[in-house]
Design a protein around this motif. Structure first.
Motif, mmCIF file in Angstrom:
data_model
loop_
_atom_site.group_PDB
_atom_site.id
_atom_site.type_symbol
_atom_site.label_atom_id
_atom_site.label_comp_id
_atom_site.label_asym_id
_atom_site.label_seq_id
_atom_site.Cartn_x
_atom_site.Cartn_y
_atom_site.Cartn_z
ATOM 1 N N ASP A 105 30.548 41.524 48.145
ATOM 2 C CA ASP A 105 29.998 42.147 46.926
ATOM 3 C C ASP A 105 31.096 42.799 46.081
ATOM 4 N N LYS A 106 32.342 42.787 46.591
ATOM 5 C CA LYS A 106 33.456 43.335 45.794
ATOM 6 C C LYS A 106 34.176 42.248 44.991
ATOM 7 N N THR A 107 33.911 40.991 45.307
ATOM 8 C CA THR A 107 34.642 39.899 44.646
ATOM 9 C C THR A 107 34.295 39.850 43.163
ATOM 10 N N LYS A 108 35.351 39.827 42.329
ATOM 11 C CA LYS A 108 35.123 39.807 40.879
ATOM 12 C C LYS A 108 35.651 38.528 40.231
ATOM 13 N N ALA A 109 36.606 37.881 40.891
ATOM 14 C CA ALA A 109 37.229 36.730 40.234
ATOM 15 C C ALA A 109 37.846 35.785 41.261
ATOM 16 N N ILE A 154 35.328 24.899 41.584
ATOM 17 C CA ILE A 154 35.609 26.326 41.367
ATOM 18 C C ILE A 154 34.613 26.905 40.363
ATOM 19 N N GLN A 155 34.300 26.128 39.317
ATOM 20 C CA GLN A 155 33.359 26.625 38.309
ATOM 21 C C GLN A 155 31.950 26.772 38.871
ATOM 22 N N ILE A 156 31.552 25.850 39.732
ATOM 23 C CA ILE A 156 30.217 25.961 40.348
ATOM 24 C C ILE A 156 30.130 27.239 41.179
ATOM 25 N N ILE A 157 31.159 27.472 41.992
ATOM 26 C CA ILE A 157 31.162 28.681 42.835
ATOM 27 C C ILE A 157 31.190 29.933 41.971
ATOM 28 N N HIS A 166 28.139 32.937 41.670
ATOM 29 C CA HIS A 166 28.384 34.302 42.149
ATOM 30 C C HIS A 166 28.787 35.244 41.021
ATOM 31 N N GLY A 167 28.729 34.768 39.780
ATOM 32 C CA GLY A 167 29.080 35.626 38.639
ATOM 33 C C GLY A 167 30.535 36.059 38.630
ATOM 34 N N LEU A 168 31.446 35.147 38.966
ATOM 35 C CA LEU A 168 32.869 35.497 39.035
ATOM 36 C C LEU A 168 33.627 34.941 37.832
ATOM 37 N N LYS A 169 34.697 35.627 37.462
ATOM 38 C CA LYS A 169 35.596 35.131 36.428
ATOM 39 C C LYS A 169 36.640 34.215 37.070
ATOM 40 N N ILE A 170 37.240 33.352 36.243
ATOM 41 C CA ILE A 170 38.300 32.463 36.735
ATOM 42 C C ILE A 170 39.591 32.729 35.969
ATOM 43 N N GLY A 220 39.797 27.806 33.036
ATOM 44 C CA GLY A 220 39.119 29.021 33.503
ATOM 45 C C GLY A 220 38.775 29.898 32.314
ATOM 46 N N ASP A 221 38.537 31.193 32.550
ATOM 47 C CA ASP A 221 38.299 32.108 31.437
ATOM 48 C C ASP A 221 39.591 32.389 30.692
ATOM 49 N N VAL A 222 40.688 32.378 31.451
ATOM 50 C CA VAL A 222 41.974 32.711 30.862
ATOM 51 C C VAL A 222 43.061 31.929 31.612
#
Ligand SMILES: *Cc1c(COP(=O)(O)O)cnc(C)c1O
Length: 375
Positions: A120-124, A140-143, A147-151, A172-174
């Protein structure tokens, strides 16, 4: 045969002319037309809306992590096999890198091992396009989505590489690039961040420049702690000249990389990086991993190459082996046998943009001879 280096910068275009223009016109600091021009052209080349120049690739990664809001208490999943800056940049924010081993064949993050590391701490998720080959972004995008993570894409080794027809930096996002002297294009030291997200773009520009307000009065009041990561116009001038030549450099690297892969693939006892059919690698580095049938240590193998005037380098040590990261609090435990083997038995062969056909053939011939004499 002259000594064949692993890599050297190729400054074959308008570099001198553009730098001279900066000096002549007195625009040598971080304002100036080359900065804007280079940022725009680099972004467009990388299939992104926005580009932000910075002082180096490490700063690019740090700034990206800041712009995504990462900080203490957050976890970021990243490949265990990469250059140390990928992890350090996360540590600068207080976030914790969490390591995942790489795939046995592509040497990119093993996407099958990501989900078990999510908490629950994973952000990206930070993906690294290792040696110029894009990671598995569909997976990677599916995962990330579920889980609502940034890439964060660490594309420091992959300028111009493509995944399903899209350029690295846009996957990714950036996207974060290095312009160090051994990268695909260089400004000596330098970096660029790419994104198509306007909000992120503003945050990047804001934090890059000491958090001076992006618009509004220059009253020297700062709401946040920022960084000075500004690239000078003189370096952006070199960057622009390099970008004008990038297709030429990549064409040469692809020709050499494909030739290396074909010829080395026929030598029993050495493994080469597998390039997936969806991917167009830019072959930043061509490496081999020595199988146990070769009765030489990695260092002995490198010594024998050197006797033949061939430069080589060992590969990165895994993040699980880094005292700095363990002291910081990263978990070094787990199964990292693929990255361990790359570290113990892998080495880079000469891979620069100016390497000739004959040099590639000479290197492969010597590798084959050393393998044959020691198997
Ligand atoms: C080179 C590199 C960096 C760091 O870039 P610098 O410009 O040297 O700071 C980060 N990540 C990877 C994968 C790299 O290869």
């Amino acid at each position: 045969m002259e000594f064949i280096r692993v890599c050297e910068p190729v400054l074959g275009g308008n570099e001198l002319e553009y730098v001279s223009e900066c000096v002549r016109d007195n625009w040598i600091s971080s304002a100036g037309k080359f900065v804007t021009e280079f940022e725009n052209q680099f972004a467009e080349y990388s299939d992104c809306k926005f580009g932000v120049t910075v002082t180096n690739g490490t700063a690019a990664l740090h700034l990206a992590a800041v712009a995504l809001g990462l900080g203490p208490g957050d976890e970021v999943i990243m490949p265990n096999f990469t250059m140390i800056a990928s992890a350090f940049a996360l540590c600068y924010t207080g976030a914790k890198p969490v390591f995942v081993d790489v795939d046995r064949q592509t040497w990119n993050i093993n996407t099958k091992l990501i989900e078990e590391k999510i908490t629950d701490k994973t952000k990206a998720i930070m993906a690294v396009d290792i040696f110029g080959q894009p990671a598995d972004y569909d997976e990677i995008q599916i995962i990330a989505k579920s889980h609502g993570l940034k890439i964060i894409e660490d594309a420091a080794q992959a300028h111009g590489a493509e995944y399903n027809g899209k350029r690295c930096g846009s996957l990714g996002d950036v996207g974060c690039f290095s312009l160090f002297a051994n990268k695909l294009i260089t400004t000596g030291e330098g970096g660029v961040i790419t994104t198509s997200d306007h909000g992120l773009y503003d945050k990047l520009r804001y934090h890059k420049n000491l958090c001076f307000p992006l618009d509004g009065p220059r009253n020297y009041i700062h709401e946040d702690i920022g960084f000075n990561y500004r690239m000078p116009n003189t370096l952006a001038a070199i960057g622009l000249a390099q970008l004008e030549k990038i297709d030429e450099y990549i064409a040469n690297r692809r020709r050499n990389g494909e030739k290396y892969a074909r010829m080395l693939g026929e030598i029993k006892g050495v493994q080469v990086q597998k390039i997936k059919p969806d991917n167009k690698s830019v072959y930043w580095m061509n490496s081999i991993v020595l199988e146990d049938s070769i009765r030489l240590s990695r260092d002995e193998f490198m010594d024998q190459l050197k006797e033949n005037n061939i430069d080589s380098r060992m590969l990165f040590a895994g993040m699980n082996r880094q005292p700095a990261l363990i002291k910081y609090g990263c978990d070094p435990n787990g199964d990292f046998h693929v990255s361990d083997r790359l570290y113990e038995r892998g080495l880079y062969l000469p891979s620069g943009s100016n390497l000739t056909d004959q040099q590639v053939e000479y290197v492969v011939e010597k590798v084959a001879a050393i393998v044959k004499a020691n198997s």
